[in-house]
Design a protein around this motif. Structure first.
Motif, PDB file in Angstrom:
ATOM      1  N   LEU A 125      40.136  47.502-110.235  1.00 58.72           N
ATOM      2  CA  LEU A 125      39.255  47.302-109.092  1.00 58.72           C
ATOM      3  C   LEU A 125      37.794  47.384-109.539  1.00 58.72           C
ATOM      4  O   LEU A 125      37.383  48.356-110.175  1.00 58.72           O
ATOM      5  N   PRO A 126      36.996  46.372-109.206  1.00 57.41           N
ATOM      6  CA  PRO A 126      35.598  46.378-109.646  1.00 57.41           C
ATOM      7  C   PRO A 126      34.804  47.512-109.009  1.00 57.41           C
ATOM      8  O   PRO A 126      34.972  47.822-107.840  1.00 57.41           O
ATOM      9  N   TYR A 127      33.979  48.140-109.816  1.00 59.04           N
ATOM     10  CA  TYR A 127      33.110  49.234-109.393  1.00 59.04           C
ATOM     11  C   TYR A 127      33.878  50.460-108.916  1.00 59.04           C
ATOM     12  O   TYR A 127      33.360  51.281-108.176  1.00 59.04           O
ATOM     13  N   MET A 128      35.112  50.625-109.381  1.00 56.11           N
ATOM     14  CA  MET A 128      35.849  51.856-109.125  1.00 56.11           C
ATOM     15  C   MET A 128      35.296  53.003-109.970  1.00 56.11           C
ATOM     16  O   MET A 128      35.301  54.157-109.560  1.00 56.11           O
ATOM     17  N   PHE A 129      34.797  52.670-111.168  1.00 55.75           N
ATOM     18  CA  PHE A 129      34.431  53.714-112.121  1.00 55.75           C
ATOM     19  C   PHE A 129      32.941  53.673-112.444  1.00 55.75           C
ATOM     20  O   PHE A 129      32.345  52.604-112.589  1.00 55.75           O
ATOM     21  N   ASP A 130      32.357  54.867-112.580  1.00 58.47           N
ATOM     22  CA  ASP A 130      30.933  54.977-112.902  1.00 58.47           C
ATOM     23  C   ASP A 130      30.686  54.884-114.401  1.00 58.47           C
ATOM     24  O   ASP A 130      29.589  54.529-114.833  1.00 58.47           O
ATOM     25  N   GLY A 131      31.695  55.235-115.204  1.00 61.63           N
ATOM     26  CA  GLY A 131      31.547  55.203-116.649  1.00 61.63           C
ATOM     27  C   GLY A 131      32.896  55.361-117.307  1.00 61.63           C
ATOM     28  O   GLY A 131      33.895  55.666-116.641  1.00 61.63           O
ATOM     29  N   VAL A 132      32.933  55.183-118.618  1.00 62.51           N
ATOM     30  CA  VAL A 132      34.211  55.264-119.316  1.00 62.51           C
ATOM     31  C   VAL A 132      34.784  56.681-119.308  1.00 62.51           C
ATOM     32  O   VAL A 132      36.000  56.861-119.451  1.00 62.51           O
ATOM     33  N   ASP A 133      33.912  57.688-119.123  1.00 60.58           N
ATOM     34  CA  ASP A 133      34.427  59.063-119.062  1.00 60.58           C
ATOM     35  C   ASP A 133      35.381  59.260-117.886  1.00 60.58           C
ATOM     36  O   ASP A 133      36.238  60.144-117.921  1.00 60.58           O
ATOM     37  N   ASP A 134      35.230  58.447-116.843  1.00 62.91           N
ATOM     38  CA  ASP A 134      36.170  58.538-115.713  1.00 62.91           C
ATOM     39  C   ASP A 134      37.593  58.222-116.156  1.00 62.91           C
ATOM     40  O   ASP A 134      38.555  58.642-115.510  1.00 62.91           O
ATOM     41  N   LEU A 135      37.704  57.486-117.262  1.00 70.71           N
ATOM     42  CA  LEU A 135      39.021  57.119-117.778  1.00 70.71           C
ATOM     43  C   LEU A 135      39.447  57.976-118.954  1.00 70.71           C
ATOM     44  O   LEU A 135      40.575  58.461-119.002  1.00 70.71           O
ATOM     45  N   MET A 140      37.854  39.228-107.753  1.00 74.11           N
ATOM     46  CA  MET A 140      36.501  39.709-108.025  1.00 74.11           C
ATOM     47  C   MET A 140      35.565  38.534-108.298  1.00 74.11           C
ATOM     48  O   MET A 140      34.474  38.446-107.722  1.00 74.11           O
ATOM     49  N   TRP A 141      36.003  37.632-109.168  1.00 80.37           N
ATOM     50  CA  TRP A 141      35.174  36.467-109.468  1.00 80.37           C
ATOM     51  C   TRP A 141      35.001  35.579-108.226  1.00 80.37           C
ATOM     52  O   TRP A 141      33.921  35.020-107.997  1.00 80.37           O
ATOM     53  N   ASP A 142      36.061  35.457-107.440  1.00 79.00           N
ATOM     54  CA  ASP A 142      35.967  34.678-106.196  1.00 79.00           C
ATOM     55  C   ASP A 142      34.881  35.244-105.286  1.00 79.00           C
ATOM     56  O   ASP A 142      34.154  34.496-104.620  1.00 79.00           O
ATOM     57  N   ALA A 149      35.359  42.863-101.273  1.00 76.90           N
ATOM     58  CA  ALA A 149      36.670  42.218-101.394  1.00 76.90           C
ATOM     59  C   ALA A 149      37.806  43.222-101.491  1.00 76.90           C
ATOM     60  O   ALA A 149      38.979  42.825-101.464  1.00 76.90           O
ATOM     61  N   TRP A 150      37.508  44.510-101.628  1.00 82.20           N
ATOM     62  CA  TRP A 150      38.556  45.511-101.803  1.00 82.20           C
ATOM     63  C   TRP A 150      39.676  45.443-100.768  1.00 82.20           C
ATOM     64  O   TRP A 150      40.852  45.492-101.148  1.00 82.20           O
ATOM     65  N   PRO A 151      39.368  45.374 -99.457  1.00 85.75           N
ATOM     66  CA  PRO A 151      40.467  45.366 -98.476  1.00 85.75           C
ATOM     67  C   PRO A 151      41.486  44.256 -98.717  1.00 85.75           C
ATOM     68  O   PRO A 151      42.673  44.419 -98.424  1.00 85.75           O
ATOM     69  N   LYS A 152      41.044  43.124 -99.281  1.00 82.04           N
ATOM     70  CA  LYS A 152      41.960  42.028 -99.568  1.00 82.04           C
ATOM     71  C   LYS A 152      42.813  42.318-100.811  1.00 82.04           C
ATOM     72  O   LYS A 152      43.819  41.650-101.038  1.00 82.04           O
ATOM     73  N   LEU A 153      42.373  43.293-101.601  1.00 82.87           N
ATOM     74  CA  LEU A 153      43.034  43.558-102.875  1.00 82.87           C
ATOM     75  C   LEU A 153      44.088  44.656-102.797  1.00 82.87           C
ATOM     76  O   LEU A 153      44.902  44.791-103.709  1.00 82.87           O
TER      77      LEU A 153
END
Length: 347
Positions: free
Chosen positions: A113-123, A192-194, A319-323
């Motif tokens: 999901l785009p913009y779910m994470f603020d940085g790689v440390d979240d992962l 996301m690209w759409d 677009a999140w609700p559609k995803l």
């Protein structure tokens, strides 16, 4: 007296030779277990670095009894094909971008999901979603249920995806218009690209270099290091380091193969993955500086900066609700993920 002394020296020499012979036998002995680990890229690429670090840790942690044979360079096909081969047990393990495993386990689409994470440390930082812990246990449970045979034993990133272009800087969302952009064949990423008003070309990763070289596409998104480590700098001359999506990779193992190992061998694999999850994160951070310096100084690559990042974020998150229907577990799993990211606990 001399005879006795020579006898003692002789005995000591024999003992030393016996010890050396025993060590040589241990070194030359065949591993008790050999497992193959497949991934998409060259050994020097970030994926390859993870795979070979993992192989080294398994060898050390098992005292040489377990060997990991790394299959570099996508010799088993595309990432989606490799994921399917792990699912079928053709190969035991693989390190694959999560969006390409999500075809078999849609719960992984939450990591796309785009913009779910603020940085790689979240992962991959302490308590990150892909580090061993409560969240990854919950993710693994879903992946196993959805795929029928895939287990997540590790996770890594290669920083955020950048937008890479042949002929122009991409500074604003309007600059995307008219570009022929390659993107992975993943419904969440396509949406996301759409949302940015772009129709993409779903070209397999192994075919991307040729597509860029021949002009089939003139842009794609990927972590920046592929431009240097995989030779794209021959054609890609503009890099926009955005922050919409970190590359989230998962280490998957066929569950039947894993379950067939002894508990001690399973523990070795899990321990080794956990150790490499940590060491590899440090490698990614250091590698980013090296890549940017070499590309700009040695290959004439220009680094660009978005002037309207808030527009990109607003449109993509809109677009999140559609995803939600594309994510295994739907909106509830998305909210669970957000809650864990913010609090470090599951609901």
């Amino acid at each position: 007296m001399k005879i006795e002394r020579l006898g003692s020296l002789g005995m000591a020499l024999i003992a030393a030779l016996v010890m050396l012979a025993g060590l040589a036998q241990m070194v030359s002995a065949e591993p008790r277990v050999t497992l193959q680990f497949a991934h998409c890229c060259p050994a020097e690429h970030t994926f390859g670095v993870y795979a070979h670090q993992f192989a080294d840790r398994v060898a050390e942690n098992s005292g040489g009894e377990i060997a990991i044979e790394v299959l570099d360079g996508g010799v088993l096909g595309s990432e989606q094909a490799i994921a399917q081969k792990v699912q079928l047990g053709v190969v035991a393990l693989a390190g694959i971008t999560s969006n390409n495993v999500a075809q078999l386990a849609p719960a992984l689409n939450v990591l796309v999901l785009p913009y779910m994470f603020d940085g790689v440390d979240d992962l991959t930082g302490d308590g990150g979603l892909l580090r061993a812990g409560a969240y990854r246990d919950a993710l693994n449970e879903r992946v196993l249920a959805e795929s029928g045979s895939l287990r997540v034993v590790g996770g890594f990133t290669n920083s955020f995806r950048s937008i890479l272009a042949k002929n122009q800087c991409i500074d604003t969302i309007d600059d995307l218009q008219g570009l022929k952009i390659r993107a992975p064949k993943n419904p969440v990423m396509t949406a996301m690209w759409d949302s940015w008003g772009v129709s993409t070309y779903p070209i397999a990763w192994g075919e991307t270099f040729g597509a860029v070289a021949t002009g089939v596409v003139d842009s794609f998104d990927s972590p920046t290091d592929v431009v240097l480590d995989m030779g794209f700098h021959e054609h890609i001359k503009y890099v926009t380091e955005a922050s919409y999506l970190p590359m989230a990779g998962v280490v998957i193992v066929n569950n039947d193969i894993f379950s067939g190992l002894s508990e001690a061998d399973q523990a070795v694999l899990l321990k080794s993955a956990d150790e490499v999850d940590q060491s590899h994160a440090a490698h990614v951070a250091a590698n980013a500086e090296r890549v940017r310096k070499e590309l700009s100084e040695n290959h004439g690559v220009t680094f660009c900066e978005l002037k309207d990042p808030e527009v990109w974020k607003e449109k993509a998150q809109g677009a999140w609700p559609k995803l939600f229907e594309l994510v295994g577990g739907g909106e509830a799993w998305v909210e669970e993920t957000k809650h864990y990211k913010e609090t470090g606990t599951l609901n």
